[in-house]
Design a protein around this motif. Sequence first.
Motif, PDB file in Angstrom:
ATOM      1  N   GLU A   1      -7.987  -8.297  -9.580  1.00  0.00           N
ATOM      2  CA  GLU A   1      -9.164  -7.483  -9.262  1.00  0.00           C
ATOM      3  C   GLU A   1      -9.075  -6.108  -9.920  1.00  0.00           C
ATOM      4  OE1 GLU A   1      -7.678  -9.349  -6.766  1.00  0.00           O
ATOM      5  OE2 GLU A   1      -9.286 -10.842  -6.753  1.00  0.00           O
ATOM      6  N   VAL A   2      -7.852  -5.583 -10.039  1.00  0.00           N
ATOM      7  CA  VAL A   2      -7.694  -4.284 -10.692  1.00  0.00           C
ATOM      8  C   VAL A   2      -8.174  -4.378 -12.140  1.00  0.00           C
ATOM      9  CG1 VAL A   2      -5.994  -2.592 -11.514  1.00  0.00           C
ATOM     10  CG2 VAL A   2      -5.858  -3.482  -9.178  1.00  0.00           C
TER      11      VAL A   2
ATOM     12  N   CYS B   1      -7.634   2.623  -1.304  1.00  0.00           N
ATOM     13  CA  CYS B   1      -7.476   3.351  -2.564  1.00  0.00           C
ATOM     14  C   CYS B   1      -7.802   2.497  -3.794  1.00  0.00           C
ATOM     15  CB  CYS B   1      -6.036   3.832  -2.719  1.00  0.00           C
ATOM     16  SG  CYS B   1      -5.550   5.097  -1.547  1.00  0.00           S
ATOM     17  N   VAL B   2      -7.259   1.269  -3.811  1.00  0.00           N
ATOM     18  CA  VAL B   2      -7.306   0.497  -5.057  1.00  0.00           C
ATOM     19  C   VAL B   2      -8.753   0.236  -5.519  1.00  0.00           C
ATOM     20  CG1 VAL B   2      -6.652  -1.666  -6.171  1.00  0.00           C
ATOM     21  CG2 VAL B   2      -5.002  -0.468  -4.723  1.00  0.00           C
TER      22      VAL B   2
ATOM     23  N   ASN C   1      -7.650  -8.193   0.332  1.00  0.00           N
ATOM     24  CA  ASN C   1      -6.309  -8.278  -0.267  1.00  0.00           C
ATOM     25  C   ASN C   1      -6.351  -8.284  -1.796  1.00  0.00           C
ATOM     26  OD1 ASN C   1      -5.604  -8.496   2.393  1.00  0.00           O
ATOM     27  ND2 ASN C   1      -4.938 -10.620   2.306  1.00  0.00           N
ATOM     28  N   VAL C   2      -6.911  -7.252  -2.378  1.00  0.00           N
ATOM     29  CA  VAL C   2      -7.062  -7.214  -3.835  1.00  0.00           C
ATOM     30  C   VAL C   2      -5.705  -7.197  -4.533  1.00  0.00           C
ATOM     31  CG1 VAL C   2      -9.351  -6.170  -3.860  1.00  0.00           C
ATOM     32  CG2 VAL C   2      -7.340  -4.695  -3.817  1.00  0.00           C
ATOM     33  N   GLN C   3      -5.668  -7.833  -5.666  1.00  0.00           N
ATOM     34  CA  GLN C   3      -4.441  -7.985  -6.458  1.00  0.00           C
ATOM     35  C   GLN C   3      -4.691  -7.458  -7.867  1.00  0.00           C
ATOM     36  OE1 GLN C   3      -1.388  -9.588  -5.549  1.00  0.00           O
ATOM     37  NE2 GLN C   3      -2.138  -9.454  -3.459  1.00  0.00           N
ATOM     38  N   GLU C   4      -3.689  -7.651  -8.709  1.00  0.00           N
ATOM     39  CA  GLU C   4      -3.821  -7.170 -10.085  1.00  0.00           C
ATOM     40  C   GLU C   4      -5.063  -7.729 -10.778  1.00  0.00           C
ATOM     41  OE1 GLU C   4       0.084  -7.813 -11.792  1.00  0.00           O
ATOM     42  OE2 GLU C   4       0.084  -5.725 -12.454  1.00  0.00           O
TER      43      GLU C   4
ATOM     44  N   ILE D   1      -1.876   2.593 -10.414  1.00  0.00           N
ATOM     45  CA  ILE D   1      -3.143   2.458 -11.137  1.00  0.00           C
ATOM     46  C   ILE D   1      -3.365   3.633 -12.086  1.00  0.00           C
ATOM     47  CG2 ILE D   1      -5.642   2.210 -10.924  1.00  0.00           C
ATOM     48  CD1 ILE D   1      -5.221   1.108  -8.160  1.00  0.00           C
TER      49      ILE D   1
ATOM     50  N   ALA E   1      -0.997   7.916  -1.716  1.00  0.00           N
ATOM     51  CA  ALA E   1      -1.955   8.590  -0.844  1.00  0.00           C
ATOM     52  C   ALA E   1      -1.285   8.804   0.513  1.00  0.00           C
ATOM     53  CB  ALA E   1      -3.227   7.768  -0.709  1.00  0.00           C
TER      54      ALA E   1
ATOM     55  N   ALA F   1      -5.865  -3.296  -0.777  1.00  0.00           N
ATOM     56  CA  ALA F   1      -4.670  -4.096  -1.029  1.00  0.00           C
ATOM     57  C   ALA F   1      -4.231  -4.734   0.285  1.00  0.00           C
ATOM     58  CB  ALA F   1      -3.569  -3.213  -1.611  1.00  0.00           C
TER      59      ALA F   1
ATOM     60  N   PHE G   1      -0.415  -3.740  -4.753  1.00  0.00           N
ATOM     61  CA  PHE G   1      -1.356  -4.709  -5.321  1.00  0.00           C
ATOM     62  C   PHE G   1      -0.706  -5.576  -6.404  1.00  0.00           C
ATOM     63  CE2 PHE G   1      -1.598  -1.075  -8.133  1.00  0.00           C
ATOM     64  CZ  PHE G   1      -1.722  -1.630  -9.394  1.00  0.00           C
TER      65      PHE G   1
ATOM     66  N   VAL H   1     -10.385   3.514  -6.748  1.00  0.00           N
ATOM     67  CA  VAL H   1      -9.915   4.052  -8.027  1.00  0.00           C
ATOM     68  C   VAL H   1     -10.465   3.219  -9.191  1.00  0.00           C
ATOM     69  CG1 VAL H   1      -7.893   4.607  -9.438  1.00  0.00           C
ATOM     70  CG2 VAL H   1      -7.838   5.053  -6.995  1.00  0.00           C
ATOM     71  N   ILE H   2     -10.576   1.914  -8.984  1.00  0.00           N
ATOM     72  CA  ILE H   2     -11.091   1.086 -10.085  1.00  0.00           C
ATOM     73  C   ILE H   2     -12.619   1.090 -10.129  1.00  0.00           C
ATOM     74  CG2 ILE H   2      -9.036  -0.392 -10.095  1.00  0.00           C
ATOM     75  CD1 ILE H   2     -10.720  -2.563  -8.711  1.00  0.00           C
TER      76      ILE H   2
ATOM     77  N   GLY I   1      -7.738   6.026   0.917  1.00  0.00           N
ATOM     78  CA  GLY I   1      -6.724   6.859   1.544  1.00  0.00           C
ATOM     79  C   GLY I   1      -6.569   8.237   0.947  1.00  0.00           C
TER      80      GLY I   1
END
Lengths: 509, 447
Positions: B72-73, B103-104, B67-70, A149, A75, B35, A177, B107-108, B133
Amino acid sequence: MSYFDNKVPPKREDRLQAVIAHKDSICGIANRGGGKSCLIQDGERAFTQGTICLLLPALAMLNSLPDNVVLLHSALGCGSCTHSQNANVRTGSNARWGKPKDGIWLSTALDETDVINGGEGKLEQAIIEADRRYRPASITIVAGCVPGIIGDDIDGVAQKVQPQVNARLLPVHCEGFKTKIWATAYDAVYHTIGRNLLVERGEKQITPQDELEVFKEQQRLARTVNLMNVSSMGRIDELELERLLNSLGLEANVFPVFAHPDSFVKATRAALSISTCPTHDDYFLGYLEERFGVPSLIQHMPIGIENTSLWLRDVAAKFGLEEQAELLIASEEAELRQALEEFRPLFEGKTVFISAGEFRALATARLLQEIGLEVVGIRSFHHDEFAEVEYEKLAREAKSDYVVDIANVQPFEEANLLKRLKPDLFLGHANGNMTAAKLGVATHVIYNTGLAYIGYRGVYEVARRLYRQLSNPSYNKRLAENVRLPYAESWYQAEPFTYLNSRGRSVNE
Amino acid sequence: MSEHFVERARYFCSLGGAVSTVTALPGGIPILHSASGCAGNFAWTQNGGSGLQVGGYCGSLTVPSSNVQENEVVFGGEERLREQIANTLQVMDGGLYVVLTGCVPEVIGDDIFAVVNDFRNEGAPVIGAATGGFRGDSYWGYDLVLQALAKDYLTKGLPKVKGRVNLWGVVPYMDPFWRGNLEGARHLLELIGLEVNTFFTPADSLERIKAAGSAELNVVVSDRYGVEAARQFEERHGTPFVTAPLPIGVTASETFLRQVGAALGLAEDAVGEVIAREKRHYYQILEPLTDCYNDLDLQRYAVVVGDANYAVALTRFLADDLGWLPVLTVVTDRVQEQDQEGIAQRVAQLGSGYRTNLVFESDASEVLGHLNRVWPRSTGQKYHNGFSPAFVVGSSLERELALQIGAPHLSVSFPVANRAVLDRGYTGFRGGLRLAEDLISAVVAGR
């Protein structure tokens, strides 16, 4: 199979069992040294503040490469940090080539449509246009979170487009991430260097060679060492280490920052690789050794008197230059110690808290002990096994036990600790001195590529700057009288590690 | 302008703009649901572009962030966000907490509003905005925060108070001179008797922001930034709005005051008197420059490079107040084609009658090409009317251009890496004097 055979390097929490959430003390953590670092289980915080991700240090390296274009595939905002890194690119270019030059960084600026439809097509076009517009030697294609992602394959795109462009295409994986250890950045950059830049490109020139020239070149290479700098040293620090190596009759190939992508192959021909920071270099030096037979040294950061001398002794031993090194060390140390006497009366009895990347923090802590300050606390941004020996060095010299906070910054813990410890001085990373400053503590930045920190010269220059800071910390004192930190009063009464491991175990453990 | 990439983007993403905006609110605490690296990215960006201003009360690396990580994804990040908000309310001392998504989590598909509403229902001062973003640039992030304030924070149904206005359009940290520019524009409006809510200066407070629905007019000193929020504000709170170029200097300030005066139905005479007095002061101060302005031949051709606010306002100031010759005006925002005409109109007919050439171009390396097109280079002929003496007003990215054409340079628009800015501003009559000082000082620096 080597890690370098995979598209993506491993993350450090897997490869090195590195941790970011842990509380300890200098004696506690040093005593674990005999065991294994995996004895420390990584914790979690239930309250966290924003930090950085691996993209930022990776870009600090990539933006320095001359004749390279950084193409961010993410982005729009990822990589805007380059606006400050560009200052380093400009001053670094000026220091090396007498002319400031802006870096070139681009973004594919993925939008809502791309998030749904994928961004590979856009990336292909961007690579082709960047190659035509800038004619660079290389284009580093850096993936941020979004492609990670939505599943864009930057390696596949690079492979597909490579035949259509002149620049070498270098995919770099920085999906923020995916790892909480941002030192994975160094592995991500070295990974693409290892996979793409260490083999000579094009046809070998076959011409009759002058045997004497060939012999001379072999002699030179036998005394050439790779001096690793992943951007934590400025030119002024490189010069100090080059001066010391030259004194031993060695020649330095400084690598990889500010090195031309076409010159990277030189690293495979050196007699030795010398790390200046184990946190930075282990992934790559292991590969250079395994694949190209270049041996390496990876312990001791040449910050502080003892560490610089240990570092030099290790290098000298590899070339049988021990006697020469001892003479050099003795004269350097004597001269330096005498020069430091001027500052000692002001430093004596003053306490200091240090915060930075693990190795940098520990080596600097040792330096501060050497010039007469008392270390009362350390916050390392992460922890892995390479640092154990450094904790031992510090513990040996500690007057009493003190706190070691393993945290990816988290200034709320620091604010709490500083209120209790009330140090006279704080040394923090870039963007990391503000908390202490607002509490009225004298501060100094622990890393800035325009300033000297490394080698014997670095010890003197650090002391000289701290002498200046401690002689008049009025900026911070006045600031503290008039502004406050954004924490609730009750937070200062709470235990500093209240939020460490107060969270349930994560689901996938 | 490339269709496939943006070169050295002169903005943060919408999350970065939103975070900067929230940290500029009195007692504002952003809670990033993103993130871990987003916060650091913004701190470094401010460091490099905002005139040496980073953070504020709760900015930089102090901002709470999930601070999301994998993990949370894979499993979703809503529970992590809930925990983070609850603990933020314990640890951080703020007046307003704004959850902003990166973004993260977007998107999820995390539903942040469901989580935020649980806290709101318990009376906590928490609102949220979806600012991932990929939604746009930092100017849009600013707009999104204003939209969220209008929707979820401001008191609804307040009676309008005569003479009360809100002032928008200056984006904190994106405009390195935001503090000074807001104060300068407020001062202008106060001259004609208005009570001005500027949201982001030390004179503002959350109570006043909460009551912003009582304003009888929203004044947006931008053709882009805050305009959508002003439109939504009108729908929600019944306050109409006007847009105007950033009022820099004497001509623009006069036009601005007349426009706002007319929109509020103020007596023309009274407004005219204020303008006459301020102009008298302005020219009294400018007067002693006249000898040197002539003796040193200080008139310059100029290239103006800036965001939609500055490109227009600087061009107008140079042409109409300073008597310089802006030959090329480069708007660095990525403006949709249908919105380009409105901005172009702002410099199409200048009071001085001088005509600039306006282009939309985000990439610094392309500006020289545009200049060569509007002002052809010498082909070696004996007599050539060259582009000199020249000046480049832009960002610090225009230093290379200035070197290439041998012109002095001043950084005004983001990124401003080479100036320290605290409360300097260029808006208003006085602001024009500041800008004249800075431009001419750059010309005579070697004197």
